[in-house]
Design a protein around this motif. Structure first.
Motif, PDB file in Angstrom:
ATOM      1  N   GLU A  16       1.000  -1.373   0.069  1.00 43.07           N
ATOM      2  CA  GLU A  16       0.148   0.112  -0.242  1.00 43.07           C
ATOM      3  C   GLU A  16       0.838   1.248   0.025  1.00 43.07           C
ATOM      4  N   LYS A  17       1.982   1.101   0.298  1.00 42.61           N
ATOM      5  CA  LYS A  17       3.076   2.176   0.363  1.00 42.61           C
ATOM      6  C   LYS A  17       2.858   3.205   1.435  1.00 42.61           C
ATOM      7  N   LYS A  18       2.209   2.796   2.557  1.00 40.17           N
ATOM      8  CA  LYS A  18       2.030   3.364   3.781  1.00 40.17           C
ATOM      9  C   LYS A  18       2.714   3.136   5.199  1.00 40.17           C
ATOM     10  N   VAL A  19       3.063   4.031   5.732  1.00 40.90           N
ATOM     11  CA  VAL A  19       3.354   3.810   7.034  1.00 40.90           C
ATOM     12  C   VAL A  19       2.943   4.427   8.064  1.00 40.90           C
ATOM     13  N   VAL A  20       2.774   3.546   9.263  1.00 46.37           N
ATOM     14  CA  VAL A  20       2.268   4.122  10.544  1.00 46.37           C
ATOM     15  C   VAL A  20       2.960   4.201  11.704  1.00 46.37           C
ATOM     16  N   ARG A  21       2.832   5.026  12.581  1.00 44.06           N
ATOM     17  CA  ARG A  21       3.602   5.379  13.838  1.00 44.06           C
ATOM     18  C   ARG A  21       2.678   4.601  14.908  1.00 44.06           C
ATOM     19  N   ILE A  22       3.536   3.579  15.674  1.00 44.34           N
ATOM     20  CA  ILE A  22       2.823   2.898  16.798  1.00 44.34           C
ATOM     21  C   ILE A  22       3.599   3.315  17.933  1.00 44.34           C
ATOM     22  N   THR A  23       2.776   4.047  18.913  1.00 47.99           N
ATOM     23  CA  THR A  23       3.549   4.310  20.391  1.00 47.99           C
ATOM     24  C   THR A  23       2.634   3.753  21.401  1.00 47.99           C
ATOM     25  N   SER A  24       1.689   2.863  21.047  1.00 47.00           N
ATOM     26  CA  SER A  24       0.983   2.388  22.267  1.00 47.00           C
ATOM     27  C   SER A  24       0.469   0.970  22.082  1.00 47.00           C
ATOM     28  N   PRO A  25       0.155   0.019  22.744  1.00 46.43           N
ATOM     29  CA  PRO A  25      -0.194  -1.271  22.382  1.00 46.43           C
ATOM     30  C   PRO A  25      -1.625  -1.526  21.996  1.00 46.43           C
ATOM     31  N   TYR A  26      -2.259  -0.511  21.418  1.00 47.99           N
ATOM     32  CA  TYR A  26      -3.548  -0.519  21.050  1.00 47.99           C
ATOM     33  C   TYR A  26      -3.630  -1.413  19.656  1.00 47.99           C
ATOM     34  N   LEU A  57      13.068  -1.821   1.169  1.00 44.54           N
ATOM     35  CA  LEU A  57      11.827  -2.339   1.650  1.00 44.54           C
ATOM     36  C   LEU A  57      10.801  -2.118   0.781  1.00 44.54           C
ATOM     37  N   CYS A  58      10.780  -1.039  -0.393  1.00 43.51           N
ATOM     38  CA  CYS A  58       9.715  -0.731  -1.185  1.00 43.51           C
ATOM     39  C   CYS A  58      10.465  -0.253  -2.508  1.00 43.51           C
ATOM     40  N   ASP A  59       9.719  -0.721  -3.749  1.00 41.24           N
ATOM     41  CA  ASP A  59      10.247  -0.265  -4.731  1.00 41.24           C
ATOM     42  C   ASP A  59      10.158   1.412  -5.304  1.00 41.24           C
ATOM     43  N   ASP A  60       9.523   2.179  -4.568  1.00 43.50           N
ATOM     44  CA  ASP A  60       9.376   3.147  -4.655  1.00 43.50           C
ATOM     45  C   ASP A  60       9.144   4.148  -3.444  1.00 43.50           C
ATOM     46  N   ALA A  61      10.257   4.203  -2.639  1.00 43.53           N
ATOM     47  CA  ALA A  61      10.234   4.843  -1.270  1.00 43.53           C
ATOM     48  C   ALA A  61       9.459   6.212  -1.314  1.00 43.53           C
ATOM     49  N   ASP A  62       9.880   7.013  -2.484  1.00 48.11           N
ATOM     50  CA  ASP A  62       9.384   8.319  -2.563  1.00 48.11           C
ATOM     51  C   ASP A  62       7.880   8.548  -2.543  1.00 48.11           C
ATOM     52  N   SER A  63       7.234   7.368  -3.013  1.00 48.11           N
ATOM     53  CA  SER A  63       5.746   7.368  -2.911  1.00 48.11           C
ATOM     54  C   SER A  63       5.110   7.040  -1.741  1.00 48.11           C
ATOM     55  N   VAL A  64       5.757   6.763  -0.587  1.00 48.16           N
ATOM     56  CA  VAL A  64       5.455   6.288   0.709  1.00 48.16           C
ATOM     57  C   VAL A  64       4.829   7.480   1.481  1.00 48.16           C
ATOM     58  N   THR A  65       3.584   7.312   1.849  1.00 48.75           N
ATOM     59  CA  THR A  65       2.745   8.305   2.790  1.00 48.75           C
ATOM     60  C   THR A  65       2.423   7.624   3.953  1.00 48.75           C
ATOM     61  N   TRP A  66       1.888   8.593   4.934  1.00 43.20           N
ATOM     62  CA  TRP A  66       1.324   8.174   6.041  1.00 43.20           C
ATOM     63  C   TRP A  66       0.124   7.364   5.940  1.00 43.20           C
ATOM     64  N   GLY A  67      -0.160   6.508   6.680  1.00 45.92           N
ATOM     65  CA  GLY A  67      -1.194   5.788   6.849  1.00 45.92           C
ATOM     66  C   GLY A  67      -1.884   5.750   8.183  1.00 45.92           C
ATOM     67  N   ARG A  68      -3.195   4.993   8.376  1.00 49.37           N
ATOM     68  CA  ARG A  68      -3.857   5.264   9.832  1.00 49.37           C
ATOM     69  C   ARG A  68      -3.641   3.657  10.215  1.00 49.37           C
ATOM     70  N   ILE A  69      -4.032   3.678  11.302  1.00 52.93           N
ATOM     71  CA  ILE A  69      -4.057   2.274  12.323  1.00 52.93           C
ATOM     72  C   ILE A  69      -5.289   2.004  12.277  1.00 52.93           C
ATOM     73  N   PRO A  70      -5.742   0.815  12.049  1.00 54.16           N
ATOM     74  CA  PRO A  70      -7.250   0.407  11.914  1.00 54.16           C
ATOM     75  C   PRO A  70      -8.155   0.640  13.007  1.00 54.16           C
ATOM     76  N   LEU A  71      -9.199   1.041  13.067  1.00 54.13           N
ATOM     77  CA  LEU A  71     -10.038   0.975  14.294  1.00 54.13           C
ATOM     78  C   LEU A  71     -10.409  -0.448  14.752  1.00 54.13           C
ATOM     79  N   LYS A  72     -10.550  -0.682  15.958  1.00 43.74           N
ATOM     80  CA  LYS A  72     -10.971  -1.852  16.505  1.00 43.74           C
ATOM     81  C   LYS A  72     -12.415  -2.110  16.634  1.00 43.74           C
ATOM     82  N   ASP A  73     -12.680  -3.167  16.541  1.00 39.44           N
ATOM     83  CA  ASP A  73     -14.240  -3.352  16.841  1.00 39.44           C
ATOM     84  C   ASP A  73     -14.689  -3.322  18.182  1.00 39.44           C
TER      85      ASP A  73
END
Length: 73
Positions: A16-26, A57-73
């Protein structure tokens, strides 16, 4: 919480060429869809792209953008 601290950081979904920042055990991204990039949670997107490029880690690093962590049910 300390057992989770080693999992905090920046993760990449190369398909998906997305990165997420994980700072909690959510929610922790799981392999093989997500790749751990760095434990530097305050890294800028430019620095993250450089790390992705350096580690091939990815074929086109310049196209990587921020993603969102999924919502838990």
């Amino acid at each position: 919480m300390l057992e989770h601290a080693s999992k905090f950081g920046i993760y990449l979904n190369p398909e998906e060429k997305k990165v997420v920042r994980i700072t909690s055990p959510y929610w922790f991204p799981e392999a093989p869809d997500w790749v751990y990039v760095t434990n530097e949670v305050n890294a800028t997107l430019l620095a993250i792209r450089d790390m992705i490029r350096e580690n091939s880690l990815c074929d086109d690093a310049d196209s990587v953008t921020w993603g969102r962590i999924p919502l838990k049910d």
